[in-house]
Motif scaffolding. Structure first.
Motif, short mmCIF file in Angstrom:
data_model
loop_
_atom_site.label_atom_id
_atom_site.label_comp_id
_atom_site.label_asym_id
_atom_site.label_seq_id
_atom_site.Cartn_x
_atom_site.Cartn_y
_atom_site.Cartn_z
N PRO A 96 66.20 46.73 -4.53
CA PRO A 96 65.33 47.65 -3.79
C PRO A 96 66.05 48.97 -3.54
N PHE A 97 65.46 50.07 -4.02
CA PHE A 97 66.07 51.38 -3.84
C PHE A 97 64.99 52.45 -3.86
N GLU A 98 65.39 53.63 -3.41
CA GLU A 98 64.53 54.80 -3.47
C GLU A 98 65.34 55.91 -4.12
N LEU A 99 64.75 56.57 -5.11
CA LEU A 99 65.40 57.71 -5.75
C LEU A 99 65.10 58.93 -4.90
N PHE A 100 66.13 59.46 -4.27
CA PHE A 100 65.98 60.61 -3.39
C PHE A 100 65.56 61.83 -4.20
N ARG A 101 64.54 62.55 -3.74
CA ARG A 101 63.97 63.72 -4.42
C ARG A 101 63.57 63.38 -5.86
N ALA A 102 62.92 62.24 -6.02
CA ALA A 102 62.52 61.77 -7.35
C ALA A 102 61.66 62.79 -8.08
N ASP A 103 60.77 63.46 -7.36
CA ASP A 103 59.90 64.44 -8.01
C ASP A 103 60.70 65.57 -8.65
N LYS A 104 61.76 66.02 -7.99
CA LYS A 104 62.60 67.09 -8.53
C LYS A 104 63.36 66.61 -9.78
N VAL A 105 63.92 65.40 -9.70
CA VAL A 105 64.67 64.85 -10.83
C VAL A 105 63.75 64.65 -12.03
N ILE A 106 62.59 64.07 -11.82
CA ILE A 106 61.65 63.80 -12.91
C ILE A 106 61.15 65.11 -13.53
N LEU A 112 59.92 70.48 -16.65
CA LEU A 112 58.84 71.12 -15.90
C LEU A 112 59.33 71.76 -14.61
N ASP A 113 60.63 71.82 -14.43
CA ASP A 113 61.17 72.37 -13.21
C ASP A 113 61.29 73.89 -13.31
N VAL A 114 61.48 74.51 -12.17
CA VAL A 114 61.66 75.95 -12.11
C VAL A 114 63.16 76.21 -11.99
N VAL A 115 63.68 77.03 -12.89
CA VAL A 115 65.11 77.39 -12.85
C VAL A 115 65.21 78.91 -12.81
N GLU A 116 66.31 79.38 -12.26
CA GLU A 116 66.54 80.82 -12.21
C GLU A 116 67.23 81.27 -13.49
#
Length: 154
Positions: A96-106, A112-116
């Motif tokens: 049992p675990f939770e991936l912290f900030r999963a939406d950002k990692v995925i 699909l992320d925003v980068v500078e």
């Protein structure tokens, strides 16, 4: 590292500031709970299983309704793929675990992320974008250049 024991893998890849974690007997659940609830490991990094700066990959336990769960977190973009592999292995193992900030990692893994874009730390250059994702250049949204105006006389 496949031939190494979990303890030897941890010693080889983790942050060395374990705060006493490696001094605990692996089968002493009560000892672990006492240590976890203590301040002995305050300010240390026993959960950083892959070292990076400022943080690599962390596997942090926490109590939830008298049961243990884990947070898996990754702060270094270059370790997202490795953290995703760990998440898959934990899930396949029924941990049992939770991936912290999963939406950002995925989003980053899917591109699909925003980068500078720019020349500074934490930014990607146009050359890097072309090399890694040539199709991404067409999706760059440029900031308007700053407006220059003469200083007023006071």
């Amino acid at each position: 590292m496949k031939a190494l024991t979990p303890r030897k893998k941890y010693k080889r890849t983790a942050d060395r500031r374990h705060g006493g974690l490696l001094n605990l007997r692996p089968t002493d659940a009560r000892g672990f709970a006492r240590w976890f609830d203590s301040r002995e490991w305050s300010g240390t990094h026993p959960w950083e299983i892959v070292f990076a700066h400022p943080h690599g990959i962390l596997l942090s336990p926490h109590h939830e309704h008298s049961r243990w769960r884990f947070f898996l977190s990754v702060d270094t973009l270059g370790l997202y793929v490795e953290a995703a592999r760990m998440a898959i292995a934990l899930g396949d193992g029924g941990v049992p675990f939770e991936l912290f900030r999963a939406d950002k990692v995925i989003a980053a893994l899917r591109g699909l992320d925003v980068v500078e874009v720019g020349p500074f730390y934490g930014q990607l250059s146009l050359d890097e974008i072309d090399e890694r994702r040539g199709d991404a250049r067409t999706r760059i949204v440029w900031d308007d250049p700053p407006t220059l105006a003469p200083a007023s006389n006071r």
